[in-house]
Design an enzyme around this catalytic site. Sequence first.
Site, PDB file in Angstrom:
ATOM      1  N   ASN A 110      -3.772   8.488   4.922  1.00 16.98           N
ATOM      2  CA  ASN A 110      -2.604   7.869   5.571  1.00 16.98           C
ATOM      3  C   ASN A 110      -2.642   7.903   7.094  1.00 16.98           C
ATOM      4  O   ASN A 110      -2.062   7.031   7.753  1.00 16.98           O
ATOM      5  CB  ASN A 110      -1.314   8.573   5.103  1.00 16.98           C
ATOM      6  N   ARG A 158       0.820  -1.213   0.000  1.00 17.38           N
ATOM      7  CA  ARG A 158       0.000   0.000   0.000  1.00 17.38           C
ATOM      8  C   ARG A 158       0.858   1.269   0.000  1.00 17.38           C
ATOM      9  O   ARG A 158       0.484   2.271  -0.621  1.00 17.38           O
ATOM     10  CB  ARG A 158      -0.930  -0.023   1.219  1.00 17.38           C
TER      11      ARG A 158
HETATM   12  C1  HEM Z   1      -9.362   1.416  -5.853  1.00 19.44           C
HETATM   13  C2  HEM Z   1      -9.238   2.334  -4.922  1.00 19.44           C
HETATM   14  C3  HEM Z   1      -8.770   2.029  -3.535  1.00 19.44           C
HETATM   15  C4  HEM Z   1      -9.385   2.428  -2.395  1.00 19.44           C
HETATM   16  C5  HEM Z   1     -10.636   3.272  -2.286  1.00 19.44           C
HETATM   17  C6  HEM Z   1      -8.627   1.888  -1.292  1.00 19.44           C
HETATM   18  C7  HEM Z   1      -8.926   2.093   0.041  1.00 19.44           C
HETATM   19  C8  HEM Z   1      -8.330   1.430   1.090  1.00 19.44           C
HETATM   20  C9  HEM Z   1      -8.722   1.560   2.464  1.00 19.44           C
HETATM   21  C10 HEM Z   1      -9.828   2.466   2.982  1.00 19.44           C
HETATM   22  C11 HEM Z   1      -7.953   0.722   3.200  1.00 19.44           C
HETATM   23  C12 HEM Z   1      -8.024   0.497   4.702  1.00 19.44           C
HETATM   24  C13 HEM Z   1      -7.256   1.596   5.403  1.00 19.44           C
HETATM   25  C14 HEM Z   1      -7.511   1.630   6.898  1.00 19.44           C
HETATM   26  O1  HEM Z   1      -8.661   1.456   7.313  1.00 19.44           O
HETATM   27  O2  HEM Z   1      -6.545   1.854   7.652  1.00 19.44           O
HETATM   28  C15 HEM Z   1      -7.047   0.066   2.281  1.00 19.44           C
HETATM   29  C16 HEM Z   1      -6.096  -0.855   2.647  1.00 19.44           C
HETATM   30  C17 HEM Z   1      -5.207  -1.420   1.769  1.00 19.44           C
HETATM   31  N1  HEM Z   1      -5.059  -1.088   0.437  1.00 19.44           N
HETATM   32 FE1  HEM Z   1      -6.346  -0.021  -0.679  1.00 19.44          FE
HETATM   33  N2  HEM Z   1      -7.579   1.170  -1.777  1.00 19.44           N
HETATM   34  C18 HEM Z   1      -7.614   1.234  -3.145  1.00 19.44           C
HETATM   35  C19 HEM Z   1      -6.695   0.683  -4.006  1.00 19.44           C
HETATM   36  C20 HEM Z   1      -5.559   0.022  -3.610  1.00 19.44           C
HETATM   37  C21 HEM Z   1      -4.446  -0.309  -4.473  1.00 19.44           C
HETATM   38  C22 HEM Z   1      -4.340   0.102  -5.947  1.00 19.44           C
HETATM   39  C23 HEM Z   1      -3.539  -0.986  -3.716  1.00 19.44           C
HETATM   40  C24 HEM Z   1      -2.193  -1.530  -4.114  1.00 19.44           C
HETATM   41  C25 HEM Z   1      -1.869  -1.892  -5.334  1.00 19.44           C
HETATM   42  C26 HEM Z   1      -4.095  -1.095  -2.385  1.00 19.44           C
HETATM   43  C27 HEM Z   1      -3.535  -1.780  -1.346  1.00 19.44           C
HETATM   44  C28 HEM Z   1      -4.057  -1.857  -0.080  1.00 19.44           C
HETATM   45  C29 HEM Z   1      -3.571  -2.768   0.932  1.00 19.44           C
HETATM   46  C30 HEM Z   1      -2.523  -3.845   0.742  1.00 19.44           C
HETATM   47  C31 HEM Z   1      -4.275  -2.469   2.117  1.00 19.44           C
HETATM   48  C32 HEM Z   1      -4.074  -3.099   3.499  1.00 19.44           C
HETATM   49  C33 HEM Z   1      -2.927  -2.359   4.168  1.00 19.44           C
HETATM   50  C34 HEM Z   1      -2.533  -2.866   5.546  1.00 19.44           C
HETATM   51  O3  HEM Z   1      -3.061  -3.856   6.036  1.00 19.44           O
HETATM   52  O4  HEM Z   1      -1.655  -2.204   6.164  1.00 19.44           O
HETATM   53  N3  HEM Z   1      -5.295  -0.441  -2.342  1.00 19.44           N
HETATM   54  N4  HEM Z   1      -7.294   0.536   1.004  1.00 19.44           N
END
Ligand code: HEM
Length: 334
Positions: free
Chosen positions: A101, A69
């Site tokens: 973030n 991420r």
């Molecule tokens: C399509 C639009 C996207 C949205 C709206 C989105 C939104 C989010 C949100 C809200 C979270 C949880 C954050 C939290 O509650 O702390 C998250 C986690 C995550 N996102 Fe996305 N995301 C998107 C695309 C992506 C992309 C393109 C990637 C990587 C290629 C990605 C990788 C991740 C990963 C791996 C996590 C988990 C991180 C962790 O456990 O530390 N996301 N994302």
Amino acid sequence: MERRLDAGAMIWRNCCISLLLLIMLVSSSTGQLTASFYDVSCPDAQATVKKVIRQALQTDSRIGASLLRLHFHDCFVNGCDGSILLDDTSSFTGEKTAPPNLNSARGFDVVDTIKTQLESACNGTVSCADILAIAARDAVVLDGGPSWTVQLGRRDSTTASFNTAKNDIPSPALTVPQLISKFQAKGLSTQDMVTLSGAHTIGQARCSSFSGRLYNFSGTGKPDTTIDKTFLANLQQQCPQGGNTNQLQPLDLGTPTRFDNQYYRNLQANKGLLNSDEVLYSTSGTTNSLVVSYAGNQNTFFDSFQSAMIKLGNISPLTGTSGQIRKNCRVVNT
Ligand code: HEM
Ligand SMILES: *[C@@H]1O[C@H](CO)[C@@H](O)[C@H](O)[C@H]1NC(C)=O
Ligand SMILES: *[C@@H]1O[C@H](CO)[C@@H](O)[C@H](O)[C@H]1NC(C)=O
């Protein structure tokens, strides 16, 4: 006669050298990244990154997700330039406290460990932006996903942007057309968006990222009707109204630490955690078809994922003499 031939050969050779220099100059000024960038200057760079992540995974099964991420959030803000890694100071506000973030982005200490080891092996050589790109690939591989060749040669920014992080990183409340336009703004297609969302096959989200779906969805006074009933009841129990909004839930309840195509099968079962996940399936059209295709064939997803990650990593890198190679990823060199 022999001398004249010599002179001719010399002219020919000089011409060749000039041509080669010209090609090198042109390719560096067009910002081309190359896979071999550190082969001579820091041959163990990639092995070092992988070793540190493998160690970190032993005590934190979530770290791969967090590192993947970080690369995404870096690349969506002024290109893949390590800007997300800069700490705030009394006179500087960076990206770490921007809404997408804050209390969410993590893995910075692992990046520091990698950087320290690379500085002692080959100081001033490997950029923080490239560390994030390599780490993203290794995180996916170590969690059981596909591999790809990482393009390298990015340099580090001397600035960061709170506002761009706030505005350009997509929010989980967005609709499909809004998600498409956020990715299009970075040169990524609808397919890239659906494919890269598959990164949510690993990692965790806080209740605050999806609780809007659980009780009063879009002001309707009712939960989001697209959520599976049992899944909804479970999430309501995990994230009670007035409870701890930082409580974590797996983005992929089936296999939360395994990089596979389970995420897409969850969407088909109406068990997507974020609104931005479930709408990819519940909105008819291209995104729905892609979800069905990836849910049915993991190899198709893996093939698309590796090429979409290369495109993500190519977003506006600093190259040549632009930017710098930070000594410490958290601060601009003095
Ligand atoms: C399509 C639009 C996207 C949205 C709206 C989105 C939104 C989010 C949100 C809200 C979270 C949880 C954050 C939290 O509650 O702390 C998250 C986690 C995550 N996102 Fe996305 N995301 C998107 C695309 C992506 C992309 C393109 C990637 C990587 C290629 C990605 C990788 C991740 C990963 C791996 C996590 C988990 C991180 C962790 O456990 O530390 N996301 N994302
Ligand atoms: C690497 O470290 C040496 C010794 O401390 C120093 O002289 C040199 O300037 C450093 N190189 C870079 C590129 O930072
Ligand atoms: C749901 O949200 C809307 C608008 O945000 C609000 O007007 C309404 O009172 C809320 N309903 C309930 C049951 O909380």
